[in-house]
Design a protein around this motif. Structure first.
Motif, PDB file in Angstrom:
ATOM      1  N   ALA A  21       0.833  -1.204   0.000  1.00 30.00           N
ATOM      2  CA  ALA A  21       0.000   0.000   0.000  1.00 30.00           C
ATOM      3  C   ALA A  21       0.870   1.257   0.000  1.00 30.00           C
ATOM      4  O   ALA A  21       0.609   2.192  -0.760  1.00 30.00           O
ATOM      5  CB  ALA A  21      -0.929   0.001   1.213  1.00 30.00           C
ATOM      6  N   GLN A  24       2.549   1.533  -3.528  1.00 31.57           N
ATOM      7  CA  GLN A  24       1.649   1.416  -4.683  1.00 31.57           C
ATOM      8  C   GLN A  24       1.956   0.193  -5.538  1.00 31.57           C
ATOM      9  O   GLN A  24       2.029   0.260  -6.758  1.00 31.57           O
ATOM     10  CB  GLN A  24       1.658   2.692  -5.510  1.00 31.57           C
ATOM     11  N   VAL A  26       0.940  -4.031  -6.336  1.00 31.48           N
ATOM     12  CA  VAL A  26      -0.118  -5.021  -6.304  1.00 31.48           C
ATOM     13  C   VAL A  26       0.453  -6.284  -5.672  1.00 31.48           C
ATOM     14  O   VAL A  26       1.548  -6.725  -6.029  1.00 31.48           O
ATOM     15  CB  VAL A  26      -0.629  -5.329  -7.733  1.00 31.48           C
ATOM     16  N   GLY A  45      -7.012  -0.361  -0.522  1.00 34.75           N
ATOM     17  CA  GLY A  45      -5.797  -0.875  -1.134  1.00 34.75           C
ATOM     18  C   GLY A  45      -4.925  -1.535  -0.099  1.00 34.75           C
ATOM     19  O   GLY A  45      -5.220  -1.457   1.102  1.00 34.75           O
ATOM     20  N   PRO A  46      -3.917  -2.207  -0.533  1.00 30.19           N
ATOM     21  CA  PRO A  46      -3.442  -2.306  -1.908  1.00 30.19           C
ATOM     22  C   PRO A  46      -4.281  -3.302  -2.701  1.00 30.19           C
ATOM     23  O   PRO A  46      -5.036  -4.090  -2.133  1.00 30.19           O
ATOM     24  CB  PRO A  46      -2.025  -2.865  -1.739  1.00 30.19           C
ATOM     25  N   SER A  47      -4.140  -3.246  -4.008  1.00 30.46           N
ATOM     26  CA  SER A  47      -4.803  -4.227  -4.850  1.00 30.46           C
ATOM     27  C   SER A  47      -4.153  -5.580  -4.656  1.00 30.46           C
ATOM     28  O   SER A  47      -2.969  -5.689  -4.337  1.00 30.46           O
ATOM     29  CB  SER A  47      -4.701  -3.825  -6.327  1.00 30.46           C
ATOM     30  N   SER A  77      -5.057  -0.581 -10.701  1.00 29.77           N
ATOM     31  CA  SER A  77      -4.409   0.709 -10.445  1.00 29.77           C
ATOM     32  C   SER A  77      -5.167   1.534  -9.419  1.00 29.77           C
ATOM     33  O   SER A  77      -4.571   2.304  -8.669  1.00 29.77           O
ATOM     34  CB  SER A  77      -4.276   1.508 -11.742  1.00 29.77           C
ATOM     35  N   SER A  78      -6.489   1.369  -9.374  1.00 28.12           N
ATOM     36  CA  SER A  78      -7.285   2.195  -8.464  1.00 28.12           C
ATOM     37  C   SER A  78      -7.711   1.466  -7.197  1.00 28.12           C
ATOM     38  O   SER A  78      -8.203   2.095  -6.271  1.00 28.12           O
ATOM     39  CB  SER A  78      -8.510   2.746  -9.193  1.00 28.12           C
ATOM     40  N   GLY A  79      -7.526   0.148  -7.130  1.00 29.53           N
ATOM     41  CA  GLY A  79      -7.857  -0.617  -5.931  1.00 29.53           C
ATOM     42  C   GLY A  79      -8.866  -1.705  -6.207  1.00 29.53           C
ATOM     43  O   GLY A  79     -10.046  -1.423  -6.394  1.00 29.53           O
TER      44      GLY A  79
END
Length: 96
Positions: A21, A24, A26, A45-47, A77-79
């Motif tokens: 997270a 950034q 995944v 997040g994180p994804s 990318s956005s969660g």
């Protein structure tokens, strides 16, 4: 979006999620605990991209993972939690 394999193999799941997270990234995993952590935390997040198959070796599941990454790139990318198995991928936008 950044993709990498980083970290201590003995790190806790929470430490991995916090690092991903903060940076950034995944989280790519076969471990169901990461999806459960996202659902219980209601975090954005994180994804997490979760491989769900008995055989998760690249020659078996690799094409499905690559296809899911392309198909769900914006969501990751956005969660999102993306679950990939041999026949399909499913996405849940965060928070769950």
């Amino acid at each position: 979006m950044h993709w990498s394999t980083v970290g201590n193999p003995r790190a806790t799941d929470r430490a991995i999620m916090d690092w991903a997270a903060a940076n950034q990234y995944v989280v790519f995993t076969h471990d169901l605990d990461f999806g459960i952590m996202l659902a219980l935390s209601h975090d954005a997040g994180p994804s997490v991209l979760q491989a769900r198959a008995e055989n998760v070796l690249p020659d078996h599941l690799g094409a499905a993972v690559v296809a899911a990454l392309g198909q769900h790139e914006a969501d990751l990318s956005s969660g999102a939690l993306v679950v990939v198995d041999e026949g399909r991928s499913r996405v849940r936008v965060l928070p769950i």
